[in-house]
Scaffold this active site. Structure first.
Site, mmCIF file in Angstrom:
data_model
loop_
_atom_site.group_PDB
_atom_site.id
_atom_site.type_symbol
_atom_site.label_atom_id
_atom_site.label_comp_id
_atom_site.label_asym_id
_atom_site.label_seq_id
_atom_site.Cartn_x
_atom_site.Cartn_y
_atom_site.Cartn_z
ATOM 1 N N ASP A 68 0.824 -1.207 0.000
ATOM 2 C CA ASP A 68 0.000 0.000 0.000
ATOM 3 C C ASP A 68 0.861 1.262 0.000
ATOM 4 O OD1 ASP A 68 0.973 -0.377 2.583
ATOM 5 O OD2 ASP A 68 -0.979 -0.833 3.438
ATOM 6 N N ASN A 137 -7.254 -2.900 14.333
ATOM 7 C CA ASN A 137 -8.669 -3.037 13.923
ATOM 8 C C ASN A 137 -8.867 -4.205 12.950
ATOM 9 O OD1 ASN A 137 -7.605 -2.111 11.522
ATOM 10 N ND2 ASN A 137 -8.882 -0.274 11.381
ATOM 11 N N HIS A 139 -7.184 -4.721 10.098
ATOM 12 C CA HIS A 139 -6.911 -4.493 8.671
ATOM 13 C C HIS A 139 -5.672 -5.263 8.208
ATOM 14 C CE1 HIS A 139 -4.383 -0.557 9.377
ATOM 15 N NE2 HIS A 139 -3.652 -1.619 9.545
ATOM 16 N N GLU A 144 -9.483 -1.595 5.401
ATOM 17 C CA GLU A 144 -10.083 -1.342 6.699
ATOM 18 C C GLU A 144 -11.350 -2.188 6.863
ATOM 19 O OE1 GLU A 144 -8.224 0.130 8.577
ATOM 20 O OE2 GLU A 144 -7.447 2.052 7.867
HETATM 21 P P1 PGA Z 1 2.303 -2.052 12.633
HETATM 22 O O1 PGA Z 1 1.102 -1.932 11.607
HETATM 23 O O2 PGA Z 1 3.184 -3.124 12.097
HETATM 24 O O3 PGA Z 1 2.967 -0.723 12.634
HETATM 25 O O4 PGA Z 1 1.696 -2.420 13.952
HETATM 26 C C1 PGA Z 1 0.542 -3.101 11.085
HETATM 27 C C2 PGA Z 1 -0.660 -2.723 10.267
HETATM 28 O O5 PGA Z 1 -1.285 -1.690 10.545
HETATM 29 O O6 PGA Z 1 -0.993 -3.464 9.332
#
Ligand code: PGA
Length: 261
Positions: A68, A137, A139, A144
């Site tokens: 992304d 959450n 995702h 999302e």
């Molecule tokens: P993080 O993010 O590795 O910084 O915890 C993971 C994500 O949001 O997919």
């Protein structure tokens, strides 16, 4: 059912993942690696860089596709995922920058850029190993809650909770972009092997939902249950809400070492 490997530490999980990917590169010098940003895979990339150096692996043929990118960050912004991938993946792993792809968040037409990204993955022959983190959450990528489980790479609006979680990387929380281009859940599901890393207690609810909960667009990570080849590497803290933790530990302990993931 995903294979779940519970490790004592994030470092141990990251080393296991790096070991697996290093062996895959040795076997397949033109491996297509799906790469993730965020804090989770940082140790994995460091371990992989060390393995590449120690084993003298040639990574010049490896292709990489990021999950992304933010839409609209200035070209020189250090938190654009293009910059993060260059810093944490391309340079340390010795990849050819021409073989490293990140969705074009600065394109005049981000919708066309998203469609072109899916085509580029197809033209590369598809992703062999996709590294994934998971958001609090639930995702994956920037898909999302509410994202279609069949979605393709597209422009999305970030959840407020994601913008808050990522504000730590920006001088001012208001600087976190509102939109992104993310590989779709359907795109991610086409990778041949999913390697999901989850570390820390604040991921435990999302991880339990992804691995053991109902498959639902409300928790995009649960889409991994639809995939034939998934490995989840979690530390004890992230694994604490898995109801089948003992069964996963037993299965891993008894697995023939030669089988790998
Ligand atoms: P993080 O993010 O590795 O910084 O915890 C993971 C994500 O949001 O997919």
């Amino acid at each position: 059912m995903a294979e779940v490997v519970i490790t004592r530490s994030a470092d141990e999980a990251s080393a296991l993942a790096a070991d697996h990917v290093a062996r895959a590169i040795a076997a397949q010098p033109r491996l297509v690696l799906g790469v993730a940003t965020g804090s989770t895979p940082e140790r994995f990339y460091r371990h992989l860089a060390r393995r590449i150096a120690e084993d003298g692996l040639d990574t010049s043929g490896v292709r990489a596709f990021a999950l992304d990118e933010y839409v609209g960050l200035p070209a020189d912004h250090p938190e654009s995922y293009a910059a993060v991938i260059e810093r944490t993946v391309t340079t340390p792993l010795g990849l050819d920058p021409a073989h490293v792809h990140v969705p074009d968040g600065r394109a005049a037409d981000p919708f066309a850029a998203a469609a072109a990204y899916d085509r580029a993955i197809d033209e590369a022959g598809g992703v062999d190993i996709q590294i994934l983190g998971i958001g609090r959450n639930g995702h994956i990528g920037f898909n999302e809650p509410g994202s279609s489980l069949g979605s393709r790479t597209r422009v999305k609006t970030l959840a407020a909770s994601t913008r808050e979680a990522n504000a730590r990387f920006f001088a001012d929380p208001a600087d976190v972009p509102v939109h992104c281009i993310t590989q779709g859940i359907g795109t991610i599901r086409e990778a041949r092997h999913l390697l999901l890393l989850a570390f820390g207690a604040d991921k435990s609810t999302a991880l339990a939902g992804a691995v053991e909960g109902p498959v639902s667009a409300s928790l995009p990570g649960s889409a991994i249950q639809l995939h034939a080849h998934v490995t989840v590497l979690a530390d004890e803290d992230a694994a604490q809400q898995l109801t089948l933790a003992d069964a996963y530990r037993e299965a891993w302990a008894l697995k023939p070492a030669a089988q790998g993931f």
